[in-house]
Design an enzyme around this catalytic site. Structure first.
Site, PDB file in Angstrom:
ATOM      1  N   GLU A 532      -5.770   6.552  -4.666  1.00 19.77           N
ATOM      2  CA  GLU A 532      -4.310   6.541  -4.569  1.00 19.77           C
ATOM      3  C   GLU A 532      -3.785   7.835  -5.202  1.00 19.77           C
ATOM      4  O   GLU A 532      -3.500   8.770  -4.506  1.00 19.77           O
ATOM      5  CB  GLU A 532      -3.761   5.270  -5.242  1.00 19.77           C
ATOM      6  CG  GLU A 532      -2.420   4.866  -4.659  1.00 19.77           C
ATOM      7  CD  GLU A 532      -2.092   3.395  -4.825  1.00 19.77           C
ATOM      8  OE1 GLU A 532      -2.977   2.600  -5.123  1.00 19.77           O
ATOM      9  OE2 GLU A 532      -0.914   3.049  -4.639  1.00 19.77           O
ATOM     10  N   GLU A 799      -1.915  -0.658 -15.809  1.00 19.54           N
ATOM     11  CA  GLU A 799      -1.057  -1.036 -14.688  1.00 19.54           C
ATOM     12  C   GLU A 799      -0.530  -2.469 -14.841  1.00 19.54           C
ATOM     13  O   GLU A 799       0.590  -2.773 -14.468  1.00 19.54           O
ATOM     14  CB  GLU A 799      -1.877  -0.929 -13.391  1.00 19.54           C
ATOM     15  CG  GLU A 799      -1.106  -1.262 -12.133  1.00 19.54           C
ATOM     16  CD  GLU A 799      -1.873  -0.896 -10.879  1.00 19.54           C
ATOM     17  OE1 GLU A 799      -3.110  -0.765 -10.947  1.00 19.54           O
ATOM     18  OE2 GLU A 799      -1.233  -0.731  -9.833  1.00 19.54           O
TER      19      GLU A 799
HETATM   20  C1  BGC Z   1       0.970   1.924  -7.297  1.00 15.35           C
HETATM   21  C2  BGC Z   1       2.182   1.697  -8.123  1.00 15.35           C
HETATM   22  C3  BGC Z   1       3.358   1.740  -7.196  1.00 15.35           C
HETATM   23  C4  BGC Z   1       3.198   0.558  -6.318  1.00 15.35           C
HETATM   24  C5  BGC Z   1       4.325   0.220  -5.445  1.00 15.35           C
HETATM   25  C6  BGC Z   1       0.846   0.799  -6.340  1.00 15.35           C
HETATM   26  O1  BGC Z   1      -0.257   0.865  -5.569  1.00 15.35           O
HETATM   27  O2  BGC Z   1      -0.160   2.105  -8.062  1.00 15.35           O
HETATM   28  O3  BGC Z   1       2.249   2.307  -9.301  1.00 15.35           O
HETATM   29  O4  BGC Z   1       4.588   1.875  -7.760  1.00 15.35           O
HETATM   30  O5  BGC Z   1       2.004   0.623  -5.590  1.00 15.35           O
HETATM   31  O6  BGC Z   1       4.290  -1.081  -5.283  1.00 15.35           O
END
Ligand code: BGC
Length: 939
Positions: A532, A799
């Site tokens: 990501e 997270e």
């Molecule tokens: C990310 C987040 C992001 C989110 C949105 C994720 O995959 O890691 O930080 O804001 O998606 O829902």
């Protein structure tokens, strides 16, 4: 410490207001005998968002800033004069601009108004100021600005690259079925490009006066002249919306070019341009390419240009066989080409490059913020025992989850492949990589001979704490010295210095800074490890202002906001992550994410006072408001989103999406109105305020009942949003405050918030007079809380509130990073709340010092560098006795607001009882160092 340096000689009470003139330091220079000239010149000259004597500067109309020296024998500036000239020797003639004496107290963001500046131009500038008694200072030392190549027309060369158009491999991709919520592994075609090695020889004449290398790539590059690296920058040119703008670098290479034969060379790898983003790389993505222009100026004034063109040679047969951000690097020493970037190398077997014209629609612009660099080196702290150990496999613990690359010094056996894998944590004593999802995050090294090697991957980066090595010479016992961690991030200073008497709180503050370090590699990312690593706009909007308290990152954010502007869709939607174009993703926009368009401009303006930042973003802001409007009916918003992302106990009820969207619509309207007012667009401001009042009413009526109880599940965020965004008034506000407190109490003072709610909590609780409750939540040890992560070994912010536990390991595999900065937004309150450093006016010309005390803390200290200089706060409370020191920078005023205090003295002078009842109790303090002592009640 400060007190010894204070000389109380100018303390006084003036009139109704307490106007305290602090004790200034003795000036270290003599005051001119005629009393007209001051001895201390301005210092700290900077241009734009904090650049010192930049080369390759990006802005045609620079903004100038400076500081009054803390040692100056005066406090304030009442006027300034800037001179800008083409030559140092004739600075006094100021052939480009002489501002003349300008009556202004501003020492920052003064815009150049002289003759137009051109690409490559070097200018000299200086400033002097008049103090509060109209005494003029000496001129500052000279500072310089050298512009980069500002337009595509400045580039004479072409993009060059290897003629091959890549290989296709089969990629195991995990496909999710949203409906059935199942996952399956499918084979997908994926394009792979080998790193290119490019070179060109040229002859230079004697008497070289100056040489500049202007350079960039589609992909990432390293450049060399005569075998020497032109810089230690990494991952250049960084990541921008490449279909609109590619940043270019300027290097001073005067000392590298010889008269006679030379060779200019470069390596180019995929990086973000060519590499895969989220998914396997679409087949249509073009190979990486290089663009360079070496400009040599001779002492007779003549110039020579060496550009990328058909005369270059290229090979794919170099030792870096493959390199990608997510998947790692493969280095095969059998392919080494000794001396490949030196003049004498025979490159006959290399290919001729193919060249492509510079696209007129893609702006080539000088890089407008610091490049990434190696910022720290960490030693391995232990070799860990893993469950079911395998012969020849060893795991090193670096002690810190980080973004970077390893430096390996290990024994190897010829042609025995060394494999290096990375993990953020051990999972029940096993090396765990599932949370990296499809990111292979593996480096390989194939040695040509046996012996000791030194290897640092060049064109990749990893998010990791643990390093697993295999394939080394296992006859040698592993040593800690085999692995070092090189920490990478954009090359700004980390200034964070919050410190308190509470070790766990300090650890949290430290972890937040590591979350920052781990996600500021050229763009602000969600995470540094899995497939990501994207510029998620929601994460960015909650962390931008907090990050300013911890690092010198204004330039970093201002640069990324240019990318946000470029990424805005035609309908005004601001995408979920930026950059996003060119990677096959749609233009999806979400509430709380796309609002980054308004939130970052306003919140960073409050900290910096730089109107240009508002100006630059205003068109985007207006279009974002229109977009929000287009998604609204009857003043409630139906904009999609991610709710209060990763709110804990979501199964027990969540804050509804449209409540969030409408609240954010209101927040954006409110901020947009404020911005419009600052910029003088009063009519826009009036329209926004009118709409805002209707949105507020609709919000109140739609989502809350007659008791101001949210109609849906009672979440903390459903009350935090309206209180933080000023959506309720009167009784509604009072009731909502009580509901908020009740929801927090009901969870045993645990967090019930996700990405959007959490950053609002501290300020809201402080504003409603419940900092005590904020401290309770902050010091909660069990899930969900900040300290829970620390109790489970966190070295960064996670997270999820329950990302990991020492007992059970990772809680989820697919969406579970141990390095996400959003929840670290609380650190803003360490500075604004616990220390109490607040901007009472944009850019801290007026400062409010409003510390929040709590019985759990006996001491706290830290500082913040404002555009006027550093504000420092340090306090100690022993048995209710407060001893506090505050430093107010020159050219600013401060007010002090204490929650509960009696018998206060300031620099030994008692403050009258009736003054203590006022809010602020001390107002209009002049620059200087103050020592405050008193009795604090209830602490
Ligand atoms: C990310 C987040 C992001 C989110 C949105 C994720 O995959 O890691 O930080 O804001 O998606 O829902």
């Amino acid at each position: 410490m400060y007190s010894a340096m204070i000389k109380v000689r100018c303390l006084g009470l003036i009139g109704f207001m307490l106007l305290l003139t602090a004790c200034s330091f003795e000036p270290n220079d003599m005051v001119n005998s005629n009393k007209i000239v001051n001895a201390t010149a301005p210092i700290g000259l900077k241009v734009g968002e904090g650049f010192v004597d930049p080369i390759g500067y990006y802005e045609k109309t620079p903004r100038f800033s400076w500081l009054i020296s803390p040692k100056a024998n005066y406090q304030f500036q009442q006027a300034f004069q800037i001179q800008v000239a083409s030559e140092a020797a004739t600075i006094g003639a100021a052939d480009l601009w002489d501002s003349q004496k300008q009556l202004s107290a501003n020492n920052a963001w003064i815009k150049y108004q002289g003759k137009p500046l051109a690409s490559r131009q070097k200018v000299y500038w200086r400033v002097r100021i008049w103090d509060e008694q109209d005494k003029v200072s000496p001129w500052s030392e000279l500072a310089t600005i050298e512009l980069g190549l500002l337009s595509n027309q400045d580039w004479q060369g072409q993009w060059i690259r290897h003629p091959e158009t890549g290989e296709t491999d089969n990629f195991d991709f995990i496909k999710k079925d949203r409906k059935t919520k199942t996952q399956k592994v499918i084979k997908v075609s994926n394009k792979v490009y080998r790193p290119e090695y490019l070179r060109r020889t040229f002859t230079a004449q004697p008497t070289i006066e100056q040489a500049r290398l202007y350079i960039t790539s589609k992909g990432i590059f390293n450049a060399y002249i005569n075998g020497k690296k032109v810089s230690e920058d990494v991952m250049t040119p960084g990541w921008t919306p490449y279909l609109k703008r590619i940043e270019t670098l300027t290097y001073d290479v005067t000392s590298l070019v010889n008269s006679g034969n030379n060779v200019l060379s470069a390596t180019v790898a995929e990086g973000w341009y060519t590499g895969r983003i989220l998914k396997p790389r679409p087949l249509k993505v073009k190979p990486s390419a290089l663009l360079a222009q070496l400009e040599i100026r001779y002492s007779d004034g003549s110039t020579q240009l060496v550009t990328t063109d058909k005369n270059w040679q290229v090979t794919l047969d170099g030792p870096i066989r493959a390199a990608g951000n997510y998947d790692g690097e493969t280095y095969d020493a059998n392919y080494e080409m000794p001396g490949w970037n030196n003049v004498d190398f025979n490159a006959q077997s290399w290919n001729k490059v193919i060249s492509e014209e510079i696209e007129p629609q893609v702006a080539l612009s000088p890089k407008r913020h610091q490049t990434p660099a190696v910022k720290l080196e960490l030693p391995a702290i232990s070799i860990v025992d893993v469950a079911n150990p395998k012969q020849g496999v060893v795991v090193f613990d670096m002690g810190q989850n980080m973004l970077g690359v390893p430096e390996l010094n290990i024994p190897v056996i010829a042609n025995q492949k060394v494999t290096v894998r990375f993990a953020e944590a051990l999972n029940k004593e096993t090396f765990y990589t599932k949370n990296l999802r499809s990111a292979k995050a593996t480096d390989y090294y194939i040695p040509a001979t046996s012996g000791d090697i030194n290897y640092v991957p060049t064109f990749t980066f990893h998010g990791y704490r643990y390093v697993e090595l295999s394939g080394f010479d296992s006859s040698k016992p592993p040593e800690l010295s085999w692995v070092k961690g090189r920490v990478l991030h954009s090359d700004f200073d980390v200034t964070a210095n919050f410190e308190s008497s509470h070790q766990k709180l300090n650890k949290l503050a430290e972890n937040v800074v590591w979350g920052l370090r781990g996600n500021f590699l050229d763009i602000p990312t969600d995470c540094p490890q899995r497939d990501e690593r994207l510029g998620w706009t929601g994460d960015a909007q909650v962390f931008a202002a907090p990050s300013m308290y911890m690092a010198d990152v204004y330039g970093f954010w201002a640069a990324w906001m240019e990318s946000v502007r470029e990424a805005q869709a035609k309908d005004g939607g601001v995408p979920n992550f930026v950059p996003n174009k060119g990677h096959g993703f749609g233009k999806l926009a979400s509430a709380g994410w796309g609002d980054v368009a308004v939130i970052i401009p306003w919140e960073l303006y409050l900290l910096n006072g730089d109107k240009q930042f508002l100006q630059d973003n205003y068109a985007m802001i207006k279009r974002w408001i229109d977009f929000h409007q287009s998604k609204s009916e009857q003043y409630t918003s139906s904009l999609r989103g991610f709710k209060d992302w990763l709110q804990p106990y979501a199964d027990k009820g969540q804050t509804p999406q449209h409540l969030i969207s409408t609240a954010y619509y209101a927040r954006s309207l409110d901020y947009a109105a404020k911005i419009a007012n600052v910029l003088g667009h009063e009519r826009d401001a009036v329209t926004y305020i009118e709409t805002l009042s209707k949105v507020k009413q609709a919000f109140r009526d739609t989502y809350y009942d007659e008791n101001t109880k949210v109609k849906s599940a009672s979440t903390q965020t459903s009350y935090l949003l309206p209180i933080a965004f000023d959506l309720f008034e009167g009784q509604d506000l009072k009731k909502a405050q009580q509901h908020l407190v009740d929801t927090i109490e009901a969870t045993g003072k645990h967090l019930g918030t996700g990405f959007l709610g959490t950053p609002l909590l501290a300020q809201v609780l402080q504003n409603i007079g419940r900092s005590d409750l904020m401290f309770d939540v902050l010091f909660t040890e069990t899930y969900p809380s900040w300290f829970y992560s620390i109790n489970n070994g966190a070295t960064t912010t996670w997270e999820r509130w329950d990302s990991y536990s020492l007992k059970d390991g990772f809680s989820k595999a697919s969406m579970n990073s141990l390095n996400h900065y959003a929840y670290g937004a609380v650190a803003k309150w360490f500075y604004e709340g616990i220390l109490g450093i607040n901007a009472a006016s944009p850019g801290f010309k007026e400062i409010n010092i409003a510390p929040q005390f709590n019985q759990r803390l006996t001491q706290a200290s830290g500082s913040y560098k404002t555009p006027q200089g550093e504000v420092k706060v340090s306090w100690q409370i022993v048995q209710g006795k407060l001893d506090m020191q505050v430093t107010i920078p020159k050219n600013s005023h401060a007010n002090v607001v204490f929650p509960q205090v009696e018998s206060l003295t300031i620099n030994g002078v008692s403050i009258a009882e009736d003054e203590l009842l006022k809010k602020p109790m001390l107002s209009n303090l002049s620059p200087g160092v103050y020592r405050l002592k008193g009795i604090v009640q209830g602490v």
